[in-house]
Each structure stands twice: as C-alpha cells, then as structure tokens.
Design a protein around this motif. Structure first.
Motif: not given
Length: 455
Positions: A175-182, A201-219
């Motif tokens: 998570t800390d890497v996501v927070l650093e990169l975002f 993470a808070p709900l974010q609006k719109g269609y994200a063409q670039l997503v930064m995520a922890t590998t767990h979120q890829l489930y």
C-alpha cells in the motif's frame, strides 16, 4: 446510451468495466443494476464454483483448506465461503459476482506528459528498451538499484500506452508504494484520470485509464488492462502467494505485456528474463555510490528493551540523528518490540512515532516524516521500500532476524542517499550475530557499486 427508453448511466459502465465485483457492494443504484442485467450489459456468475472442485471465482483460490462452511442467514442454507480473499468482502456459495459485458468506455488518446527531467545514458537505454517491449507486447524486466529512478523509467511507456488508447495498471504488493506513486503520476499526467486502489481507499469517480493498485486489489479485475506493470515485483506477499501472481494474469488482457520492476529481482525472474528481455541499471541517477551498510553488535537488545532501556549504541545513534536534525527510520523485527520501544524513544523526543502494517494512520505518519514534522519513525519491514525521504538515515535493529532477508536489507539500506543533495548517509545493521543474509546484502551493494562505476 439509450436502450428501450433507459439511459445507461456512465457511472455504471465506468465503475464495472473490467471489474469482477460483489453485486451487494456495487455503488450503483439497484434499479440501474437490474436494467443492466436484463439487457445483458452485466453478467452474473456464482461466487464459489463447486464442480469439478471448489474454486473462488473472484481470487481463483483452489486450496481446499482456504474454504469454510457456515450457516448462511441470507440463503438459509449451509454455505461455503473463501477465506483467502475474505478481507475484500465475503464470497460465498450464494454470492453474486457482477462482470461488465456492455459497451466499453471511450478511451482518451490525448494525454500530456508533464515531466522536464533528463535521463542518464543508462536510464534512457532502459526506458527505450521497455518502450520497445510494450510496442511488441513482450514482457520485460527492469532490474535497477534502489534510487536509480525506476519510477521515471515508466513514464515513456505509460504515456505511449495511454496515447494509443490502452488501459494501464501499475500494481505493487505494498500500500505504501501506491501512496508514494499516486501523487507523482497525478502531477506528471495531469490530463489523465488515475485511480489509486488499496484497502480503505475512497470511492473514486470516472473511468480510470491508469490504475495504481495493490496486487490484492487485482482479485477484483478480469481482462481489464492492456499493459500491466508490477512494481517491487519481489516483495512479500506477491512472491510467496501464487493466487496474487494469478491475479496479475487474470487482470490483464490475453496479449498484454507485463513489465516487472525491482531493485532485488528474484532468481525466478532473472532466469526467465535476464537473457531475453531485461534492462539493468547498477547505479543511481545522481552517479553517487550506494551507501554500504556497516555492522554494529547490539548484544541482548531485546532484554534491554524489556527492562525499559534503549541499548547504549542505539541510543547514541538516535541522539546523534536528533542533534544533527537528520530524519531517520529504525527498523525492528517484531510489532511487539515496537510497542515496548515506543515510550523509551519518545522519552528522547516526543515526536518519534511508530508505524506498522495494521496502523490506520501510517499514511499520515510517513507524510509527517517527509514534511519534517517529526524526527523519525520506528517501523517494521512495511517501510522497507517505496518511500523516499530526503536525507533519511537508517538503522536495522536485530538485522540477524530471519525476517530480514538479504533483499529486505538491501531495500532498507536503499532508503538512504537517494536525493542528489544528500547522496550519502548512514546505514547501520545492529545485530546479535552476523548472518549470511547480512553479508549477502552488503556484498550485492558493493558489487553494484563496482559495476556501476566501471560504466
């Protein structure tokens, strides 16, 4: 888009496209969800596949020991649920998972790259090689020492992908890497909708063409991304959890390349890519050597903490950092020791704080250290990578502990000297006996310095 008098809400498509999501947790109004399902825009699949064997259709866990039965109040039957991805919302036999099958979002091709930095010769070569791999849809390994500017190396490839209407994911185990990169990517790609996904993470609006995520979120994704970047590809738990590795494969499209980026690649990654598609950068962007860790014995340090005392060498090291106004990270092997040590260090300076994986305020505490609001942090390996603090000094207490692998020790040492104005600094391994992992970490750092300065 209208369908028989019903106007498709863009938010429904923007949220669900590429995702595999618990229907009961959708942020979309139920009436709109029903209409999308009726019109086959959304497909509903069962949460747990029972034949020919148990399988979670979200995280693809197939380990029978990771499933448990319970009396379900929802379906009033004996239900099976997946324990493996339980923290992301329970998937059970009666769970409905939503997959988007409707029209795709219109992907923008106008994306500015607002970066005025300059690459070194080695950086330019690595960035060009990565870009060629993206164009050829070929997976690639970037092996670059801590502080070599790996994040900047991604800019050209990400920009190319976005301009060609591709969807990109930068995934990382921490998570800390996501927070650093975002925030860095928000600044560099000001015209691009970027989402940061991690636990809480808070709900974010719109269609994200670039997503930064922890590998767990890829489930929660399936065939969503045209370019997949795995940053810190050797980090725990990704390298030890096959379902996380499968999640990366599941979240990308069939022909999407994977770009692996790390300072400490596993032997498995090296064996696969070293002789085929690999870039190596053995020195930092500012051309100064990596700080080499020094050893310092700290006999009986646990007993000292439990008796209410900071070991003398560690106390002096901390006092020196405070006197010189140098920010610091002190790594300990156990959360239990953090709790014992915290009041002892706060007696030296009340601003010293503790942070660990379960700390809900860890984002804020790291920011305080970066903003020079506190002098230092006591931490676990959770901060071994992905954070950059100007002029930070590092002490590893109990460097002989089994949790401190050579890779972890290299990453912790790699926090020091990253800024061109503070290219040197102190890395000390306080120990209760020197281990092979400690020697291997120091030898690898010295080897990279030797190779780097022969180029």
């Amino acid at each position: 888009m209208k369908y028989r008098g019903w106007l498709l809400p863009p938010a429904l498509r923007d949220f669900h496209e590429g995702r595999i999501w618990l229907r009961e947790h959708t942020p979309i109004a139920e009436n709109d969800m029903k209409r999308a399902i009726e019109r086959n825009y959304c497909t509903i699949i069962e949460g747990i596949q029972k034949t020919p064997h148990l399988k979670c259709n979200r995280c693809h866990n197939e380990d029978p020991q990771q499933f448990t039965t319970f009396d379900c109040s929802k379906c009033r039957q004996l239900c099976v649920y997946c324990r493996h991805c339980l923290t992301m919302g329970r998937v059970s036999s009666c769970t409905q998972l939503v997959i988007w099958r409707g029209p795709q979002a219109i992907r923008q091709t106008r994306h500015s790259l607002d970066w005025t930095g300059q690459f070194t010769v080695l950086q330019q070569q690595a960035a060009d090689e990565m870009l060629e791999s993206v164009k050829a849809k070929r997976s690639h390994l970037i092996s670059a020492v801590c502080g070599a500017g790996k994040t900047e190396l991604l800019f050209l490839s990400v920009h190319y992908a976005l301009q060609n209407g591709l969807r990109v994911c930068i995934a990382t185990p921490r998570t800390d890497v996501v927070l650093e990169l975002f925030p860095r990517f928000l600044k560099v790609f000001p015209q691009t909708t970027i989402h940061a996904l991690y636990g809480g993470a808070p709900l974010q609006k719109g269609y994200a063409q670039l997503v930064m995520a922890t590998t767990h979120q890829l489930y929660r994704f399936e065939q969503a991304f045209d370019v997949m970047i795995v940053d810190e590809a050797d980090a725990f738990p990704y390298t030890f959890d096959e379902t996380l590795q499968r999640a990366v494969q599941k979240a990308k499209t069939a022909d999407a390349p994977i770009l692996f980026v790390t300072a400490t690649p596993s032997q498995k990654l090296l064996n696969r890519y070293q002789n085929t598609s690999c870039s190596f950068i053995p020195k930092r962007y500012h051309n100064q050597p990596l700080p080499v860790p020094r050893y310092s014995s700290l006999w009986g340090y646990e007993k000292s903490f439990r008796r209410g005392k900071i070991p003398l060498k560690l106390k002096k090291w901390t006092a020196d950092r405070l006197a010189l106004n140098e920010p610091f990270l002190i790594f300990l092997s156990k959360v239990e020791l953090l709790a014992i040590a915290m009041p002892l260090f706060q007696a030296l300076h009340p601003g010293i704080l503790v942070v660990h994986a379960e700390d809900p305020e860890r984002k804020e505490k790291v920011l305080k250290l970066r903003n020079e609001e506190i002098p230092g942090l006591l931490t676990t390996t959770i901060l071994e990578r992905g954070i950059t603090i100007k002029n930070v000094q590092v002490a590893v207490v109990g460097a002989e502990s089994s949790i401190f692998t050579s890779s972890a020790l290299i990453q912790m040492a790699g926090r020091v000297g990253r800024n061109a104005a503070f290219a040197d600094g102190d890395v000390v391994f306080f120990h209760h006996g020197i281990t092979a992992e400690m020697d291997e970490a120091r030898a690898k750092i010295q080897y990279n310095n030797k190779i780097g300065f022969s180029l």
